[in-house]
Scaffold this motif. Structure first.
Motif, PDB file in Angstrom:
ATOM      1  N   TYR A  38      -1.112   5.024 -72.347  1.00 33.59           N
ATOM      2  CA  TYR A  38      -1.564   5.900 -73.562  1.00 33.59           C
ATOM      3  C   TYR A  38      -0.565   6.987 -73.825  1.00 33.59           C
ATOM      4  CZ  TYR A  38      -5.835   3.370 -74.440  1.00 33.59           C
ATOM      5  OH  TYR A  38      -6.639   2.243 -74.527  1.00 33.59           O
ATOM      6  N   ALA A  39       0.131   7.443 -72.652  1.00 32.30           N
ATOM      7  CA  ALA A  39       0.970   8.487 -72.798  1.00 32.30           C
ATOM      8  C   ALA A  39       2.133   8.269 -71.724  1.00 32.30           C
ATOM      9  CB  ALA A  39       0.316   9.948 -72.682  1.00 32.30           C
ATOM     10  N   ASP A  40       3.195   8.514 -71.944  1.00 29.88           N
ATOM     11  CA  ASP A  40       4.442   8.572 -71.119  1.00 29.88           C
ATOM     12  C   ASP A  40       4.266   9.611 -69.967  1.00 29.88           C
ATOM     13  OD1 ASP A  40       5.312   6.045 -72.075  1.00 29.88           O
ATOM     14  OD2 ASP A  40       6.466   7.205 -73.743  1.00 29.88           O
ATOM     15  N   ALA A  41       5.007   9.651 -68.852  1.00 28.07           N
ATOM     16  CA  ALA A  41       5.260  10.449 -67.890  1.00 28.07           C
ATOM     17  C   ALA A  41       6.125   9.917 -66.954  1.00 28.07           C
ATOM     18  CB  ALA A  41       3.760  10.655 -67.065  1.00 28.07           C
ATOM     19  N   PRO A  42       7.129  10.863 -66.576  1.00 30.29           N
ATOM     20  CA  PRO A  42       8.059  10.203 -65.613  1.00 30.29           C
ATOM     21  C   PRO A  42       7.429  10.032 -64.178  1.00 30.29           C
ATOM     22  CG  PRO A  42       8.278  12.676 -65.905  1.00 30.29           C
ATOM     23  CD  PRO A  42       7.280  12.126 -66.983  1.00 30.29           C
ATOM     24  N   GLU A  43       6.583  10.227 -63.812  1.00 33.67           N
ATOM     25  CA  GLU A  43       5.743  10.097 -62.473  1.00 33.67           C
ATOM     26  C   GLU A  43       5.559   8.560 -62.408  1.00 33.67           C
ATOM     27  OE1 GLU A  43       4.771  14.265 -63.277  1.00 33.67           O
ATOM     28  OE2 GLU A  43       4.537  12.280 -64.482  1.00 33.67           O
ATOM     29  N   TRP A  44       5.460   7.929 -63.593  1.00 37.34           N
ATOM     30  CA  TRP A  44       5.124   6.394 -63.444  1.00 37.34           C
ATOM     31  C   TRP A  44       6.399   5.707 -62.632  1.00 37.34           C
ATOM     32  CZ3 TRP A  44       0.789   3.794 -64.048  1.00 37.34           C
ATOM     33  CH2 TRP A  44      -0.401   4.415 -64.799  1.00 37.34           C
ATOM     34  N   GLN A  45       7.444   6.283 -62.898  1.00 36.20           N
ATOM     35  CA  GLN A  45       8.595   5.313 -62.291  1.00 36.20           C
ATOM     36  C   GLN A  45       8.487   5.433 -60.783  1.00 36.20           C
ATOM     37  OE1 GLN A  45      12.166   7.579 -63.465  1.00 36.20           O
ATOM     38  NE2 GLN A  45      11.550   7.469 -65.562  1.00 36.20           N
ATOM     39  N   GLN A  46       7.677   6.154 -60.120  1.00 37.96           N
ATOM     40  CA  GLN A  46       7.447   6.321 -58.671  1.00 37.96           C
ATOM     41  C   GLN A  46       6.344   5.270 -58.246  1.00 37.96           C
ATOM     42  OE1 GLN A  46       7.686  10.201 -56.914  1.00 37.96           O
ATOM     43  NE2 GLN A  46       8.304  10.862 -59.046  1.00 37.96           N
ATOM     44  N   VAL A  47       5.690   4.686 -59.153  1.00 33.51           N
ATOM     45  CA  VAL A  47       4.394   3.944 -58.904  1.00 33.51           C
ATOM     46  C   VAL A  47       4.553   2.335 -58.649  1.00 33.51           C
ATOM     47  CG1 VAL A  47       1.867   3.152 -59.807  1.00 33.51           C
ATOM     48  CG2 VAL A  47       3.048   5.619 -60.249  1.00 33.51           C
ATOM     49  N   ARG A  48       4.253   2.025 -57.572  1.00 28.90           N
ATOM     50  CA  ARG A  48       4.159   0.310 -57.478  1.00 28.90           C
ATOM     51  C   ARG A  48       3.221  -0.399 -58.288  1.00 28.90           C
ATOM     52  NH1 ARG A  48       2.886  -2.755 -51.893  1.00 28.90           N
ATOM     53  NH2 ARG A  48       2.897  -4.973 -52.884  1.00 28.90           N
ATOM     54  N   GLN A  49       3.690  -1.266 -59.122  1.00 29.37           N
ATOM     55  CA  GLN A  49       2.733  -1.851 -59.986  1.00 29.37           C
ATOM     56  C   GLN A  49       2.551  -3.438 -59.437  1.00 29.37           C
ATOM     57  OE1 GLN A  49       1.543  -0.725 -62.740  1.00 29.37           O
ATOM     58  NE2 GLN A  49       2.854   1.136 -62.995  1.00 29.37           N
ATOM     59  N   VAL A  50       1.289  -3.618 -59.557  1.00 28.28           N
ATOM     60  CA  VAL A  50       0.836  -4.907 -59.050  1.00 28.28           C
ATOM     61  C   VAL A  50      -0.021  -5.694 -60.011  1.00 28.28           C
ATOM     62  CG1 VAL A  50      -0.651  -6.282 -57.343  1.00 28.28           C
ATOM     63  CG2 VAL A  50       0.718  -4.296 -56.378  1.00 28.28           C
ATOM     64  N   VAL A  51       0.430  -6.923 -60.490  1.00 26.22           N
ATOM     65  CA  VAL A  51      -0.174  -7.574 -61.599  1.00 26.22           C
ATOM     66  C   VAL A  51      -1.100  -8.263 -61.116  1.00 26.22           C
ATOM     67  CG1 VAL A  51      -0.009  -9.099 -63.557  1.00 26.22           C
ATOM     68  CG2 VAL A  51       1.918  -7.280 -63.025  1.00 26.22           C
ATOM     69  N   ALA A  52      -2.441  -8.343 -61.625  1.00 31.04           N
ATOM     70  CA  ALA A  52      -3.570  -9.160 -61.199  1.00 31.04           C
ATOM     71  C   ALA A  52      -4.701  -9.171 -62.322  1.00 31.04           C
ATOM     72  CB  ALA A  52      -4.157  -8.709 -59.865  1.00 31.04           C
ATOM     73  N   ASP A  53      -5.297 -10.500 -62.292  1.00 31.61           N
ATOM     74  CA  ASP A  53      -6.485 -10.611 -63.197  1.00 31.61           C
ATOM     75  C   ASP A  53      -7.639 -10.443 -62.424  1.00 31.61           C
ATOM     76  OD1 ASP A  53      -8.402 -11.783 -64.685  1.00 31.61           O
ATOM     77  OD2 ASP A  53      -7.100 -12.896 -65.803  1.00 31.61           O
ATOM     78  N   ARG A  54      -8.204  -9.277 -62.380  1.00 32.30           N
ATOM     79  CA  ARG A  54      -9.490  -9.155 -61.531  1.00 32.30           C
ATOM     80  C   ARG A  54     -10.652  -9.966 -61.847  1.00 32.30           C
ATOM     81  NH1 ARG A  54     -12.436  -3.995 -60.262  1.00 32.30           N
ATOM     82  NH2 ARG A  54     -13.661  -4.483 -58.643  1.00 32.30           N
ATOM     83  N   GLU A  55     -11.065 -10.569 -63.001  1.00 34.61           N
ATOM     84  CA  GLU A  55     -12.045 -11.115 -63.407  1.00 34.61           C
ATOM     85  C   GLU A  55     -11.800 -12.420 -62.840  1.00 34.61           C
ATOM     86  OE1 GLU A  55     -12.945 -11.558 -67.492  1.00 34.61           O
ATOM     87  OE2 GLU A  55     -13.560  -9.508 -67.742  1.00 34.61           O
ATOM     88  N   GLN A  56     -10.622 -13.221 -62.756  1.00 38.03           N
ATOM     89  CA  GLN A  56     -10.293 -14.386 -62.411  1.00 38.03           C
ATOM     90  C   GLN A  56     -10.347 -14.218 -60.792  1.00 38.03           C
ATOM     91  OE1 GLN A  56      -6.669 -16.228 -63.581  1.00 38.03           O
ATOM     92  NE2 GLN A  56      -6.352 -17.692 -62.085  1.00 38.03           N
ATOM     93  N   GLU A  57      -9.698 -13.384 -60.113  1.00 33.75           N
ATOM     94  CA  GLU A  57      -9.786 -13.272 -58.816  1.00 33.75           C
ATOM     95  C   GLU A  57     -11.170 -12.838 -58.180  1.00 33.75           C
ATOM     96  OE1 GLU A  57      -6.764 -10.929 -57.239  1.00 33.75           O
ATOM     97  OE2 GLU A  57      -4.968 -11.857 -58.447  1.00 33.75           O
ATOM     98  N   ASP A  58     -12.028 -12.385 -58.896  1.00 29.08           N
ATOM     99  CA  ASP A  58     -13.467 -11.952 -58.526  1.00 29.08           C
ATOM    100  C   ASP A  58     -14.117 -13.476 -58.541  1.00 29.08           C
ATOM    101  OD1 ASP A  58     -13.774  -9.526 -57.735  1.00 29.08           O
ATOM    102  OD2 ASP A  58     -14.372  -8.781 -59.799  1.00 29.08           O
ATOM    103  N   ARG A  59     -13.668 -14.113 -59.462  1.00 32.03           N
ATOM    104  CA  ARG A  59     -14.439 -15.711 -59.318  1.00 32.03           C
ATOM    105  C   ARG A  59     -13.995 -16.409 -58.423  1.00 32.03           C
ATOM    106  NH1 ARG A  59     -13.389 -15.110 -65.150  1.00 32.03           N
ATOM    107  NH2 ARG A  59     -11.621 -16.519 -64.970  1.00 32.03           N
ATOM    108  N   GLU A  60     -12.634 -16.187 -57.988  1.00 29.87           N
ATOM    109  CA  GLU A  60     -12.137 -17.074 -56.964  1.00 29.87           C
ATOM    110  C   GLU A  60     -12.513 -16.606 -55.476  1.00 29.87           C
ATOM    111  OE1 GLU A  60      -8.156 -17.027 -57.904  1.00 29.87           O
ATOM    112  OE2 GLU A  60      -8.174 -18.543 -59.540  1.00 29.87           O
ATOM    113  N   GLY A  61     -13.064 -15.274 -55.429  1.00 28.68           N
ATOM    114  CA  GLY A  61     -13.197 -14.485 -54.218  1.00 28.68           C
ATOM    115  C   GLY A  61     -12.150 -14.163 -53.622  1.00 28.68           C
ATOM    116  N   THR A  62     -10.873 -13.632 -54.118  1.00 31.72           N
ATOM    117  CA  THR A  62      -9.904 -13.076 -53.629  1.00 31.72           C
ATOM    118  C   THR A  62      -9.361 -11.994 -53.893  1.00 31.72           C
ATOM    119  OG1 THR A  62      -8.173 -13.975 -55.367  1.00 31.72           O
ATOM    120  CG2 THR A  62      -8.688 -15.535 -53.554  1.00 31.72           C
TER     121      THR A  62
END
Length: 326
Positions: A38-62
């Protein structure tokens, strides 16, 4: 520390992730990757991003495996909504993570009986509705997990979160944008009930502050749950009067029955208003102040005003006149 934030691209994470980076932590954000902060911040450039669908992976148990493999010192879960999902994560992180922090809600409490509501003193009634029931069950499970010598956990329970980028819960306890136009124009506003029903807001950055402090004070936060709200709560009449004053108007409020109110609005807005005003929440933050050093910066009206100003400036809210300065 290495900190994994689950759902860090939302309301709380927008402010929490940059806070954690500024504090010197290594931060990994797990999200679906479909939402911009919702707001930009330069600190995000230092953050590792991992893409995952929590609902689907919960169903799969992973999903628990995904989080555990990151080998975090602390995991902050901002998007867990069922006891099953929470339990699965706890079971997988037990013995592999140092601290699990969960985001709950003030709706873990049902309609108010004694104010202010504190954590587990009997002043809050049992939750109503699946959302609040699940969040309360999760909080109780986490407390028992730590008390039994398992994973160190903490749950934090925010009020109605507000901030720049999204619509706040308004004076009628719903998201009806017409309420803001009515108040800004000085027109009569129909209010259901008697107008003293309460809502307890909190700025998203104050919630982020509480999570940051809970990470820093792990021993004090271990096995605890905390209310995280603004220092005060607003009632319907006071909220409407304050909001009208932002536009140089005086609120003209007309009390109506709930039946009348339901006929005059949409089912969605009527249900939301009932849900919020029935509960009439006002929470104490004494425990969070004492154990975490929680020090909210925003009174509720200040937090809401910031949100309303952003919406007006970005042409996302129609009002009858400009906001007054100051």
């Amino acid at each position: 520390m290495k900190i994994v934030v689950i759902g860090g691209s939302g309301h709380i994470g927008t402010f929490l992730v940059p806070r954690l980076v500024r504090a010197g932590h290594e931060v990994v954000n797990i999200s679906r990757g479909t939402h911009k902060t919702y707001a930009d911040a330069p600190e995000w450039q230092q953050v590792r991003q991992v893409v995952a669908d929590r609902e689907q992976e919960d169903r799969e148990g992973t999903f628990g495996d995904r989080v555990a493999e990151l080998q975090a010192d602390a995991v902050i879960d901002l998007v867990c909504f069922t006891l099953g999902s929470a339990t699965a994560l706890v079971d997988r992180l037990r013995g592999t993570a140092g601290h699990l922090l969960h985001c709950g809600t003030l709706w873990r409490y049902g309609p108010s009986r004694q104010l202010p509501i504190s954590e587990h003193t009997g002043s809050g009634t049992a939750p109503v509705g699946d959302y609040g029931i699940q969040k309360d069950l999760i909080a109780r499970m986490l407390k028992e997990e730590t008390a039994s010598g398992g994973l160190v956990t903490t749950s934090l329970h925010p009020g109605h979160i507000v901030g720049p980028g999204w619509h706040p819960i308004g004076p009628l306890g719903n998201l009806d944008p017409a309420v803001w136009y009515t108040l800004s124009a000085g027109e009569p506003l129909e209010i259901p009930g008697i107008g003293v029903e309460l809502m307890h807001h909190v700025h998203a950055d104050d919630v982020a502050q509480a999570f940051e402090k809970a990470v820093e004070r792990r021993d004090a936060a271990a096995g605890e749950d905390f209310n995280v709200v603004a220092p005060t709560a607003l009632n319907v009449r006071g909220y409407a009067e304050i909001a009208a004053s932002w536009f140089g108007q005086t609120a003209t409020l007309e009390t109506v029955t709930w039946d009348h109110f339901r006929r005059s609005t949409t089912p969605e807005y009527a249900e939301a208003a009932w849900d919020h005003l029935l509960r009439s929440h006002c929470l104490t933050i004494e425990k969070a102040i004492k154990l975490l050093g929680y020090a909210p910066r925003y009174e509720p009206e200040e937090a809401v005003l910031e949100s309303v100003r952003w919406l007006i400036e970005h042409d996302q809210l129609s009002v009858a006149g400009p906001l007054r300065e100051g």
